[in-house]
Structure formats: C-alpha cells, structure tokens
Design an enzyme around this catalytic site. Structure first.
Site, mmCIF file in Angstrom:
data_model
loop_
_atom_site.group_PDB
_atom_site.id
_atom_site.type_symbol
_atom_site.label_atom_id
_atom_site.label_comp_id
_atom_site.label_asym_id
_atom_site.label_seq_id
_atom_site.Cartn_x
_atom_site.Cartn_y
_atom_site.Cartn_z
ATOM 1 N N GLY A 1 0.975 -1.324 -0.047
ATOM 2 C CA GLY A 1 -0.001 0.089 -0.034
ATOM 3 C C GLY A 1 0.747 1.171 0.073
ATOM 4 O O GLY A 1 2.097 1.239 0.410
ATOM 5 N N GLY B 1 0.168 5.872 0.327
ATOM 6 C CA GLY B 1 -0.673 6.894 0.200
ATOM 7 C C GLY B 1 -0.186 8.126 0.729
ATOM 8 O O GLY B 1 1.290 8.129 0.824
ATOM 9 N N PHE C 1 0.451 9.290 3.588
ATOM 10 C CA PHE C 1 1.030 9.265 5.038
ATOM 11 C C PHE C 1 2.333 8.391 4.904
ATOM 12 O O PHE C 1 2.789 7.907 5.979
ATOM 13 C CB PHE C 1 0.104 8.830 6.070
ATOM 14 C CG PHE C 1 -0.628 9.766 6.512
ATOM 15 C CD1 PHE C 1 -0.367 10.787 7.397
ATOM 16 C CD2 PHE C 1 -1.783 10.179 5.625
ATOM 17 C CE1 PHE C 1 -1.127 11.941 7.818
ATOM 18 C CE2 PHE C 1 -2.619 11.346 6.196
ATOM 19 C CZ PHE C 1 -2.316 12.155 7.308
ATOM 20 N N LYS D 1 4.127 -0.034 8.371
ATOM 21 C CA LYS D 1 3.724 1.280 8.071
ATOM 22 C C LYS D 1 4.725 2.260 8.082
ATOM 23 O O LYS D 1 5.079 2.631 9.265
ATOM 24 C CB LYS D 1 2.091 1.506 8.340
ATOM 25 C CG LYS D 1 1.914 3.048 7.698
ATOM 26 C CD LYS D 1 0.743 3.460 8.264
ATOM 27 C CE LYS D 1 0.151 4.805 7.866
ATOM 28 N NZ LYS D 1 -1.041 5.318 8.532
ATOM 29 N N ASP E 1 -11.845 9.749 9.175
ATOM 30 C CA ASP E 1 -11.411 9.356 7.879
ATOM 31 C C ASP E 1 -11.834 7.983 7.656
ATOM 32 O O ASP E 1 -11.206 7.067 7.072
ATOM 33 C CB ASP E 1 -9.850 9.422 7.799
ATOM 34 C CG ASP E 1 -9.228 9.516 6.475
ATOM 35 O OD1 ASP E 1 -10.238 9.902 5.501
ATOM 36 O OD2 ASP E 1 -8.254 9.358 6.204
#
Length: 663
Positions: free
Chosen positions: A353, A355, A357, A375, A473
């Site tokens: 993933g 994005g 951030f 992450k 969010d």
C-alpha cells in the site's frame, strides 16, 4: 512446530488394571513432557510457560494422547478430574498482561495460534469454530472487549472459543472465617485449581484456592455441557500461556495431577518447587558487607564516566527516540533491525500500500513468524509526527474484532514506523472497483457483513470505550478485510479522543473529499455525527458500487448521495444497487442499506441517527422509518455535500487541513 522433547526420566503413574489413566507431578524435574515456544523447565523443577518477553507464547503437553471416549457408552466422554498449581509473576513495572489456560485439544500443533488475548490457543480466523474440538479453563488477567470478558481478573470455561461459556471472579471460602474471599490471579502467590467433569450429568466444576487449602467442598462455578461432541478420540492435555505487547509477565506451573474416571490424585505440596521471589530493595545498604562493594562501584564509576559519556553520545546519533508520551503509553517497541529483517529491507516486492502518509509493507517477524503490516510514515509528511503520535495513542489501546490491532511501533532517527495485524485481503476499495480476476467482485452477503462489522466498530469507538474516539477518515480504502472477509476499520492517523460528557475541542478540518459532513466544512469541528455522515456515504458506496464523487475535474461531477436521493424520490431506489450483484442479494437488506445510507448522510447533523440506533436497524431489532431527504435541488439539500475544487479552496488547504484525496 518445533517441539523440544525432554526425556530425562519418568515421573508418571499409570494404572492399567482398572483402565484408568492417571499421573501426578509434584515439580517437573526428570519428567517426560513435550515443550513448545518459550516453555522450559527450570533446574528446581519449576515449569515456566512464558519468560517475561512481549508477544510470546509457550505450551507444555502430556506427551501421550488420551482417549476420553467411553466405548461401552456410545462413545460419550467419560468422567475426568485434573488439578494443578500455578503462579503468575510480574516484574512490578507494568500490570500483568494476558494469562494462561489448562486445555484439552486434538493436536499439539498450535503454530497458527496468536499470543496476547488469544492465549496461544486460537487466532482471529478459527476462534469459535466447532472444528477446534478445544476445551479450556482460562486464567485471564486482561479484560478483552472482543471476548466480552467480565474484568481483568477472571477464570473462564471455554469451548472452542476465547469467548468463555461462563466466567467468574476467582474467590474461595476461608476455612477459618467462613467468608468468601477474593483472589488475585497475578498476586505472585501459588494457587491451586480443580477441574472436574461428570460424564453422567455433563457437569463441569471449577474451584480455586490458595496453595495449602483443601479442595473446596463446593465448586465456585458449575456449567452443564456435553463434551462428547468436543473431545475426539485422540486428545492431548496441556497448558498454554501468552503475553501481549507489554511483556513483563511470567507464567508458571508448579504441579499437575490428572485421572480418568475418578478424582485426581492429591499433589504433595511439600515437594513443590518455589516461585521466583521479587527482590525487595534492601534497607541495610550500608552494612559492613556492602561497604567494600559500594566503594568499588564508586571507584569504577569515577574512572569510567568519561568513557560512558562518550559511548552514549556516539550511540545517541543512531538511537531510537524515546519521549515522555511513549513512556506513559508504553506499547511494544519493535527494533528497527527486526522490522528491516521482517520486510527484507523494505523491498518493493513486499509493498502492499502507498498513500499520503507513507508506505505499507507486508512482513514476517523473525522470532514469532507472525505476519504483520509495517507502515513507514513518510519523511515528507508535515503532519507525520503528530499523526503518528495520534495513531499510536488512540489505536494502541483499542480492542475490538472490527478494528485493526496495532501491535507496536518503532522510531529511529526520522523513521516513524507502525506495526499492525496483517489483513491478507487488503482494503475494501480494491474489491469494489477491481477489474482483476484475482479480486472478484464482493457479493452482497459479504458486503452486508462488512457494513455490520464497521458499524459495530464505530459503536465501540463512540460509546463503549473509555473515551470517545472520532475516527475522522472513514472511507472504503480504510476498511481492511481479514482472511474471512470481515471488515476492520484501520488508519487512525487523524483520530481524535475526548472524554465522555465533554465536547470535542478540535477545530481543524480533516477527512477525505466526498466523505466530509457539511457542518465539518463550515466549523471544522468533528463529532461522532461527522463519523456517522462518512459511514452513510460508505454504506451507499458499498451498496451502489460507485465512488462518492466521480469526475471531480468536470463542471458537473457525479455525486453519489444526490444520485441515490433522486432514485428515492422517483420510486426507483433498487435501481441504485450495484448491477454486478445480479440476483445474489437480499432485497430487504439492500433497501435497508440504501435508506440508512441516506439517513446517516443527512446534511443536518441532528437528523442523523447515532451508531447505537444504526446497529439496531442493521440487526433488524427496529424498522427503519420512512426517511424523506430534503430536495436535491435545494441549496440546503444534498448538493450541500462538500465538493472541493482547486480554484475554490486554494493550493495549500489540503495539506494544512489534513484533507486527503485517498490513501
């Protein structure tokens, strides 16, 4: 699963003449047991299941399988009795975390079991599965909301699940006073437990008392459950223990006794090994015996202080950061080396993933072999540190089956790294808008289960946790799917917490285009009802299979909520349903989802339901009232949903306000 088999002798008693299997261990020196994970036998004969480290699990098994079925009575499970002495020790710097269990299972393979709240017995995918054929008595020192635990100090009788069939606070009758006294499982004192099953009445009795007291005349709890469908022909006895992120707890077994068909033999407590003692600080540090030692220490300190300062300064450059908020919160810290190894140096082949951030990688922790999502918060993110702290502080203590579990974090130089449970099926938006054969369109049954799961998670955030959590969010890309396609709410980087009974103080607008409530755009103040608005948009998105806003660069972009509202006005609501669902759907559920989506995304916040009402509607406990949306042509209607254009909001508001175009 690699098991260590100790064969240093045999302290086992087996009676062959009556067909009754029994054994008694008073300590575990020179016995034949099968150990797994962190389990070990200490030189004094003490059986240690966990060693004080975080995210570990340990098992011990009686090495030979036992047959609990009575062949002469239609293979029903015959009576059995077990007793054992245990102790739970903490290091004093943190509360006891998670617990241990006596269990009977069809296999010695627990490689797929999770530590922490799963006690090394099950995992999120098989928890509650009748195929587990698992019977357990848990001694739990953590309250887990997802398992509906009664408190953080309880004993439970479990069948195929970590959600206990019955649980109770440990108590015993004091033989001297006759009073019912409380027990603390993590009191650092040995205690004895008795477990009895009556094959004729199917009664399961559990009793507990401090070591040295006789078995209570009456059990503390009794449950009637026929174990004939649970215990298979080949079964193993054992103990399991596990720790969560925090560590600092050790689980021990001092003695163990078992008999099939009769009461378990008594354990000779006089020969039991001793639990480790917590060493108290001495009040006589200036005794004659210690003067020389203190003088030596001072001398060494004076001679080496320069070297120490030098080494500390040199290592500080590469050291992980540690700030006050981290000490107060204290989740498990992963080393950068372990995460680097888990992701093979953060190679692109593990990237799952990307994005606004940062990037997310799949990894396998080198010690526990647990799959995780790692992450890395982007260096270029201006909000990186603040959002990182918000996410750690909020999600790190949340426990719910529909919320992605944060396992820990790492900070090194400018690296900000979060470690989560790995969700093998990725994010929901990849299934709603996929064109790949590898990701087939999600069917209606799965979509409706995802809707109910996310609603349950939001109800927990808004009303059931110790504080109110506003996610801020909610969107399809932040709904992750586990192995069984259950929806889990993730990415709490914009979350805000405040106490029950108070008002949220934040006035900084945050969220994603298409999911932002009208009042949030006007005031910048997020509330649970702004989350409800975003959930309503998500409901419509799941049911219609279309994005909230399409063609944003055009003069007249497609707005999903307006489109569904038009169908409602025209009496053609079912035509808004995703055409890919074909005939495999429930008409009542689809109508419910569309109406509830319109209601939740009402432009007026006070007209929206709260999440408790939403759950009642989704579970069918209340009928959804006929909702009349405001005229879509009115400026106060659904076209008041915020559609931002670059010319309207300027070039920097997306960054300044925390707005996201999708991650």
């Amino acid at each position: 699963m690699k098991c260590l088999l100790l064969t240093l002798g045999l302290a086992l008693i087996v009676s062959y003449g009556t067909g009754t299997d029994q054994f008694t261990y008073a300590g575990f020196s020179n016995v034949n047991l099968t150990l797994d994970g962190t389990a070990s036998i200490k030189p004094n004969g003490l059986l240690q299941l966990t060693n004080g480290m975080g995210q570990v699990k340990g098992h011990v098994f009686y090495p030979a399988p036992l047959d609990f079925q009575n062949k002469s009575a239609n293979n029903t499970v015959q009576s059995f009795s077990a007793t054992f002495v245990f102790g739970i020790i903490t290091d004093g710097s943190s509360p006891s975390n998670d617990g241990m269990a006596f269990f009977i299972a069809p296999s010695m393979n627990f490689s797929d079991a999770f530590p922490a709240q799963f006690l090394g017995l099950l995992n999120p995918q098989n928890n509650g599965d009748p195929k587990n054929h698992l019977f357990a008595v848990e001694l739990d020192t953590v309250s887990n909301v997802e398992f509906e635990d009664i408190n953080d100090n309880h004993v439970g009788i479990n069948i195929n699940s970590l959600r206990s069939n019955i649980s109770f606070a440990p108590k015993f009758y004091d033989s001297k006073s006759g009073n019912l006294e409380d027990l603390s499982l993590s009191s650092h004192e040995p205690m004895q437990v008795w477990v009895d099953y009556d094959g004729d009445t199917n009664n399961i009795d559990v009793a507990i008392a401090p070591l040295g007291m006789a078995k209570p005349m009456y059990p503390l709890t009794t449950i009637t459950y026929n174990l004939s469908a649970v215990l298979t022909e080949t079964t193993y006895l054992g103990f399991s223990a596990a720790s969560s992120n925090f560590g600092g707890t050790q689980h021990y077994v001092l003695g163990w006794s078992f008999r099939m068909g009769g009461p378990a033999p008594a354990i000779d407590i006089a020969t039991l090994p001793q639990l480790p003692q917590i060493v108290a600080k001495s009040h006589s540090i200036f005794s004659k015996q210690s003067v020389s030692f203190i003088a030596l220490v001072i001398t060494i300190f004076v001679l080496t202080v320069g070297t120490i300062v030098y080494l500390v300064r040199r290592r500080f450059v590469n050291a992980d950061l540690l700030e006050d908020w981290e000490i107060e919160f204290g989740p498990h810290r992963f080393s950068f080396k372990d995460l680097f190894q888990a992701t093979e140096g953060f190679k692109d082949k593990h990237l799952i993933g990307r994005g606004g951030f940062g990037q997310v990688y799949k990894g396998i922790l080198p010690t526990s072999k647990t799959e995780v999502a790692v992450k890395r918060v982007s260096h270029e993110s201006r909000q990186g540190m603040r959002e990182f702290i918000a996410e750690v502080v909020s999600i790190g203590r949340l426990r719910h089956r529909n919320i992605v579990q944060l396992l820990g974090y790492c900070r090194r130089k400018r690296e900000l790294i979060l470690v989560y449970e790995y969700m093998p099926n990725g994010s929901l938006d990849n299934y709603l808008y996929t064109t790949s054969d590898d990701r087939p369109c999600v069917g209606w049954h799965e979509r409706f289960q995802i809707i109910k799961g996310i609603a349950s998670g939001l109800l927990y955030l808004h009303e059931s946790w110790e504080q109110i959590v506003i996610h801020r969010d909610i969107k399809s890309s932040n709904v992750l799917l586990d192995r069984d396609m259950n929806g889990r709410l993730g990415d709490f980087g914009l979350a805000r917490l405040y106490n029950h009974g108070t008002d949220p103080q934040t006035t900084r607008m945050a969220g994603t285009f298409g999911y932002i409530a009208p009042e949030l755009a006007r005031t910048g103040k997020a509330t649970p009802l702004t989350d409800v608005f975003a959930f309503g948009i998500l409901l419509l998105e799941l049911t219609c299979g279309r994005r909230p806003i399409e063609g944003r660069a055009q003069d007249t972009p497609f707005i999903l909520v307006d489109w569904v509202s038009e169908h409602w006005h025209n009496g053609s609501l079912m035509e808004a349903m995703d055409t890919r669902l074909q005939s495999e759907y429930n008409t009542d559920e689809v109508c419910l989802s569309l109406k509830l989506g319109l209601w939740c995304s009402h432009p007026l916040p006070n007209a929206r339901p709260n999440m408790q009402q939403v759950m009642l509607y989704l579970e069918g406990d209340l009928p959804v009232p006929e909702f009349i949306p405001m005229d879509v042509e009115s400026k106060e209607g659904f076209d008041a949903h915020i559609i931002f254009h670059q010319s309207d909001i300027g070039t920097d508001i997306g960054t300044m306000s925390g707005l996201s175009g999708g991650r």
